[in-house]
Design an enzyme around this catalytic site. Structure first.
Site, PDB file in Angstrom:
ATOM      1  N   CYS A 123     -16.543   1.251   0.517  1.00 39.15           N
ATOM      2  CA  CYS A 123     -15.229   0.187   0.854  1.00 39.15           C
ATOM      3  C   CYS A 123     -14.828   0.277   2.267  1.00 39.15           C
ATOM      4  O   CYS A 123     -14.153  -0.323   2.936  1.00 39.15           O
ATOM      5  CB  CYS A 123     -14.352   0.592  -0.244  1.00 39.15           C
ATOM      6  N   ARG A 173       0.857  -1.317  -0.105  1.00 40.83           N
ATOM      7  CA  ARG A 173       0.059  -0.017  -0.187  1.00 40.83           C
ATOM      8  C   ARG A 173       1.063   1.372   0.032  1.00 40.83           C
ATOM      9  O   ARG A 173       1.644   1.379   0.890  1.00 40.83           O
ATOM     10  CB  ARG A 173      -0.708  -0.186   1.349  1.00 40.83           C
ATOM     11  N   ARG A 213     -13.356  -9.112   1.663  1.00 41.65           N
ATOM     12  CA  ARG A 213     -11.920  -8.767   1.411  1.00 41.65           C
ATOM     13  C   ARG A 213     -11.018  -9.977   2.006  1.00 41.65           C
ATOM     14  O   ARG A 213     -10.164 -10.154   0.865  1.00 41.65           O
ATOM     15  CB  ARG A 213     -11.467  -7.371   2.395  1.00 41.65           C
ATOM     16  N   ASP A 270     -17.309   7.006  -2.028  1.00 42.03           N
ATOM     17  CA  ASP A 270     -16.160   6.711  -1.158  1.00 42.03           C
ATOM     18  C   ASP A 270     -15.617   8.007  -0.122  1.00 42.03           C
ATOM     19  O   ASP A 270     -16.406   9.101  -0.770  1.00 42.03           O
ATOM     20  CB  ASP A 270     -14.980   6.271  -1.963  1.00 42.03           C
ATOM     21  N   HIS A 323      -7.363   0.915  -6.308  1.00 41.46           N
ATOM     22  CA  HIS A 323      -7.633  -0.177  -5.458  1.00 41.46           C
ATOM     23  C   HIS A 323      -8.337  -1.162  -5.857  1.00 41.46           C
ATOM     24  O   HIS A 323      -9.471  -1.443  -5.572  1.00 41.46           O
ATOM     25  CB  HIS A 323      -8.652   0.713  -4.008  1.00 41.46           C
ATOM     26  N   GLN A 379      -9.969  -4.233  -3.443  1.00 43.26           N
ATOM     27  CA  GLN A 379     -11.521  -3.740  -3.227  1.00 43.26           C
ATOM     28  C   GLN A 379     -12.276  -3.990  -4.157  1.00 43.26           C
ATOM     29  O   GLN A 379     -13.490  -4.465  -3.833  1.00 43.26           O
ATOM     30  CB  GLN A 379     -11.446  -2.256  -2.565  1.00 43.26           C
TER      31      GLN A 379
END
Ligand code: CP
Ligand code: NVA
Length: 313
Positions: free
Chosen positions: A262, A102, A290, A222, A129, A132
């Protein structure tokens, strides 16, 4: 060597194989079976940004696959003191079997992958991402949204970009509504449009959340302030007024529409408390997925790595 840097690294069949594996592995876990698909393998997890879900799901996931996870915060490893990414890649990838990163720029992740001897997974960058979105796709399937029309309301950010690739490759309709000035990156949009033409996805862009949500099956959003944008917080909050997913906006979607997020969610900003709590079951299933989706990705990449080793021997 296959890496998982963006969804556009894969074709539809490959992404579907990973999702099918994830569904199978989730069912095994629910029936009490832990199959050691990655026995004695080590996953290094390098974090240059904070995380709750990504860390817990990857660490638990590799453990349940029979391997072990190494949590490496850039605050603790030499990367944070200036050791180059390419040197970190050459050291870490000689000792472990897979790496998740990340970080900020996609180019840093690409540089790591270039120098890595083992598969590298994008655990979020400023641009994408993808893990996700594999999870979100799996969650939509579980909730019966096989060929959905999806409305993404909010910032044209890493989540929006990965939604573009997912819709383009899996071939569904995605409507993106952002405030003016917060549109998706033009190069990523162009690439997504090219993929949509190839696979039959439909991508629609605008600045009106109501138009996007009208008659859709899935609504998603988001945070308005992504990691690394903290200094822009006040301006962003002002610029995003009118983009909260609340009951009034959501009422334009189909009666059986679902809401995805998310997480982490900021109630009173991108989503109202009422909509968040109404869809808490979907949202926390999405969070749990996830764990399962990433196991599918890891097992798939590990099999590919073994096959490519076999070819080069
Ligand atoms: N959705 C997500 O990636 O959450 P974390 O930032 O907590 O990992
Ligand atoms: N767009 C958000 C996603 C967090 C999971 C961020 O980059 O901070």
């Amino acid at each position: 060597m296959r890496h998982f840097l963006t969804l556009s690294d894969f074709d539809r069949d490959e992404l579907r194989e990973m999702i099918d594996l994830a569904i199978e592995i989730k069912a095994q876990l629910k029936s009490g079976r832990l199959v050691p698909y990655m026995q004695n393998k080590t996953l290094a997890m390098i974090f240059e940004k904070s995380s709750t879900r990504t860390r817990v799901s990857f660490e638990t996931g590799i453990y349940q696959l029979g391997g072990t996870g190494l949590f490496l915060s850039s605050r603790d490893i030499q990367l944070g003191r200036g050791e180059p990414m390419k040197d970190t890649a050459r050291v870490v990838s000689r000792m472990v079997d897979m790496v998740m990163i990340r970080t900020f720029e996609q180019s840093k992740l690409e540089e790591f992958a270039h120098y890595s001897r083992v598969p590298v997974i994008n655990g979020l960058t400023d641009s994408y991402h993808p893990v996700q979105l594999m999870t979100d796709y799996m969650t939509m399937l579980e909730y019966g949204k096989e060929n959905p029309t999806v409305a993404y309301v909010g910032d044209g950010n890493n989540m929006a970009h990965s939604w573009l690739y997912l819709a383009a490759i899996m071939g569904f309709e995605l409507r993106v509504a952002t405030p003016r000035g917060y549109e998706c990156d033009p190069d990523i949009t162009a690439k997504a449009m090219e993929l949509a033409r190839k696979y039959g996805g439909e991508l629609i862009f605008g600045n009106d959340p109501r138009e996007a949500v009208e008659g859709c099956d899935v609504v998603t959003t988001d945070t308005w302030v992504s990691m690394g944008q903290e200094e822009e917080k006040e301006k962003r909050i002002a610029d995003f007024q009118g983009f909260m997913v609340d009951s009034e906006l959501f009422s334009l979607a189909k009666d059986d529409a679902i809401f995805l997020h998310c997480l982490p969610a900021y109630r009173g900003y991108e989503v109202s408390e009422e909509i968040f709590e109404r869809f808490a079951d979907v949202i926390f299933t999405e969070a749990e997925n996830r764990l399962h989706a990433q196991k599918g990705i890891m097992v798939w990449l590990d099999r590919e790595a073994l096959a490519s080793q076999g070819e080069s021997e």
